[in-house]
Scaffold this motif. Sequence first.
Motif, PDB file in Angstrom:
ATOM      1  N   ARG A 147       0.831  -1.210   0.000  1.00  0.00           N
ATOM      2  CA  ARG A 147       0.000   0.000   0.000  1.00  0.00           C
ATOM      3  C   ARG A 147       0.859   1.250   0.000  1.00  0.00           C
ATOM      4  N   LEU A 148       1.970   1.221   0.731  1.00  0.00           N
ATOM      5  CA  LEU A 148       2.881   2.363   0.774  1.00  0.00           C
ATOM      6  C   LEU A 148       3.513   2.604  -0.592  1.00  0.00           C
ATOM      7  N   ARG A 149       3.961   1.534  -1.262  1.00  0.00           N
ATOM      8  CA  ARG A 149       4.555   1.677  -2.606  1.00  0.00           C
ATOM      9  C   ARG A 149       3.535   2.221  -3.604  1.00  0.00           C
ATOM     10  N   ILE A 150       2.293   1.741  -3.543  1.00  0.00           N
ATOM     11  CA  ILE A 150       1.252   2.222  -4.466  1.00  0.00           C
ATOM     12  C   ILE A 150       0.946   3.692  -4.189  1.00  0.00           C
ATOM     13  N   GLY A 151       0.879   4.082  -2.944  1.00  0.00           N
ATOM     14  CA  GLY A 151       0.601   5.481  -2.597  1.00  0.00           C
ATOM     15  C   GLY A 151       1.713   6.408  -3.055  1.00  0.00           C
ATOM     16  N   VAL A 152       2.972   6.014  -2.809  1.00  0.00           N
ATOM     17  CA  VAL A 152       4.102   6.847  -3.238  1.00  0.00           C
ATOM     18  C   VAL A 152       4.154   6.909  -4.762  1.00  0.00           C
ATOM     19  N   LEU A 161       3.946  10.334  -7.001  1.00  0.00           N
ATOM     20  CA  LEU A 161       4.962  10.687  -8.008  1.00  0.00           C
ATOM     21  C   LEU A 161       4.323  10.858  -9.390  1.00  0.00           C
ATOM     22  N   GLY A 162       3.354  10.009  -9.708  1.00  0.00           N
ATOM     23  CA  GLY A 162       2.648  10.147 -10.995  1.00  0.00           C
ATOM     24  C   GLY A 162       1.935  11.482 -11.107  1.00  0.00           C
ATOM     25  N   VAL A 184       2.723  14.268  -9.495  1.00  0.00           N
ATOM     26  CA  VAL A 184       3.734  15.327  -9.614  1.00  0.00           C
ATOM     27  C   VAL A 184       4.241  15.405 -11.052  1.00  0.00           C
ATOM     28  N   ILE A 185       4.455  14.254 -11.686  1.00  0.00           N
ATOM     29  CA  ILE A 185       4.921  14.247 -13.082  1.00  0.00           C
ATOM     30  C   ILE A 185       3.856  14.840 -14.000  1.00  0.00           C
ATOM     31  N   LEU A 186       2.581  14.485 -13.796  1.00  0.00           N
ATOM     32  CA  LEU A 186       1.504  15.039 -14.633  1.00  0.00           C
ATOM     33  C   LEU A 186       1.381  16.552 -14.474  1.00  0.00           C
ATOM     34  N   ILE A 187       1.484  17.045 -13.246  1.00  0.00           N
ATOM     35  CA  ILE A 187       1.393  18.487 -13.015  1.00  0.00           C
ATOM     36  C   ILE A 187       2.580  19.199 -13.649  1.00  0.00           C
ATOM     37  N   GLY A 188       3.766  18.616 -13.540  1.00  0.00           N
ATOM     38  CA  GLY A 188       4.944  19.209 -14.169  1.00  0.00           C
ATOM     39  C   GLY A 188       4.820  19.244 -15.677  1.00  0.00           C
ATOM     40  N   LEU A 189       4.288  18.190 -16.280  1.00  0.00           N
ATOM     41  CA  LEU A 189       4.100  18.152 -17.726  1.00  0.00           C
ATOM     42  C   LEU A 189       3.068  19.188 -18.175  1.00  0.00           C
ATOM     43  N   ALA A 190       1.976  19.313 -17.425  1.00  0.00           N
ATOM     44  CA  ALA A 190       0.958  20.307 -17.769  1.00  0.00           C
ATOM     45  C   ALA A 190       1.517  21.723 -17.659  1.00  0.00           C
ATOM     46  N   THR A 191       2.326  21.984 -16.639  1.00  0.00           N
ATOM     47  CA  THR A 191       2.939  23.300 -16.478  1.00  0.00           C
ATOM     48  C   THR A 191       3.891  23.598 -17.623  1.00  0.00           C
ATOM     49  N   LEU A 192       4.663  22.602 -18.033  1.00  0.00           N
ATOM     50  CA  LEU A 192       5.592  22.776 -19.143  1.00  0.00           C
ATOM     51  C   LEU A 192       4.855  23.102 -20.434  1.00  0.00           C
ATOM     52  N   ILE A 193       3.780  22.391 -20.712  1.00  0.00           N
ATOM     53  CA  ILE A 193       2.999  22.644 -21.930  1.00  0.00           C
ATOM     54  C   ILE A 193       2.372  24.030 -21.882  1.00  0.00           C
ATOM     55  N   TYR A 194       1.840  24.424 -20.724  1.00  0.00           N
ATOM     56  CA  TYR A 194       1.210  25.735 -20.580  1.00  0.00           C
ATOM     57  C   TYR A 194       2.230  26.862 -20.783  1.00  0.00           C
ATOM     58  N   GLU A 195       3.400  26.736 -20.177  1.00  0.00           N
ATOM     59  CA  GLU A 195       4.429  27.773 -20.333  1.00  0.00           C
ATOM     60  C   GLU A 195       4.919  27.849 -21.772  1.00  0.00           C
ATOM     61  N   ARG A 196       5.062  26.710 -22.438  1.00  0.00           N
ATOM     62  CA  ARG A 196       5.511  26.699 -23.834  1.00  0.00           C
ATOM     63  C   ARG A 196       4.473  27.363 -24.735  1.00  0.00           C
ATOM     64  N   ALA A 197       3.187  27.120 -24.473  1.00  0.00           N
ATOM     65  CA  ALA A 197       2.127  27.748 -25.262  1.00  0.00           C
ATOM     66  C   ALA A 197       2.130  29.256 -25.055  1.00  0.00           C
ATOM     67  N   ASN A 198       2.320  29.720 -23.828  1.00  0.00           N
ATOM     68  CA  ASN A 198       2.390  31.160 -23.565  1.00  0.00           C
ATOM     69  C   ASN A 198       3.602  31.788 -24.243  1.00  0.00           C
ATOM     70  N   GLN A 199       4.724  31.082 -24.251  1.00  0.00           N
ATOM     71  CA  GLN A 199       5.932  31.602 -24.895  1.00  0.00           C
ATOM     72  C   GLN A 199       5.721  31.719 -26.406  1.00  0.00           C
ATOM     73  N   ILE A 200       5.084  30.749 -27.006  1.00  0.00           N
ATOM     74  CA  ILE A 200       4.824  30.791 -28.447  1.00  0.00           C
ATOM     75  C   ILE A 200       3.853  31.919 -28.779  1.00  0.00           C
ATOM     76  N   ASP A 201       2.813  32.107 -27.958  1.00  0.00           N
ATOM     77  CA  ASP A 201       1.859  33.195 -28.185  1.00  0.00           C
ATOM     78  C   ASP A 201       2.526  34.560 -28.064  1.00  0.00           C
ATOM     79  N   ALA A 202       3.484  34.681 -27.154  1.00  0.00           N
ATOM     80  CA  ALA A 202       4.144  35.966 -26.953  1.00  0.00           C
ATOM     81  C   ALA A 202       5.064  36.312 -28.125  1.00  0.00           C
ATOM     82  N   THR A 203       5.649  35.314 -28.766  1.00  0.00           N
ATOM     83  CA  THR A 203       6.584  35.586 -29.866  1.00  0.00           C
ATOM     84  C   THR A 203       5.918  35.556 -31.230  1.00  0.00           C
TER      85      THR A 203
END
Length: 106
Positions: free
Chosen positions: A20-25, A29-30, A32-51
């Motif tokens: 249960r501990l391994r599944i929870g951790v 982690l999954g 955190v990775i999804l949130i990081g990926l979404a943030t990366l895509i959002y920032e890249r889209a804003n950068q492209i719109d700005a340029t």
Amino acid sequence: MQRPAEIAPLAGTRDESMQRLRIGVGGLLGMVILIGLATLIYERANQIDATAVPQAAPTVEPSTGTPKNDPLADAGIVPDLPAEPTASAQQETAVMPEQGDAVPAQ
């Protein structure tokens, strides 16, 4: 009487707790990775719109007349109809069959 080793505590065995501990951790982690990926895509889209270069203004002035809106003619399904109807040929009167002793018209 059962021995104490055979009775499982309410939380389960040590192996079940570790699983249960391994599944929870892993789930955390999954996420955190999804949130990081979404943030990366959002920032890249804003950068492209700005340029990006904004679209140029139209160089042709819009016409004041209302355009003819016929989507079937635009798609080529039906031929374009003329704006004004043309005069059609007049239909001749129907020929009536003879009614007996009437004199034929000349």
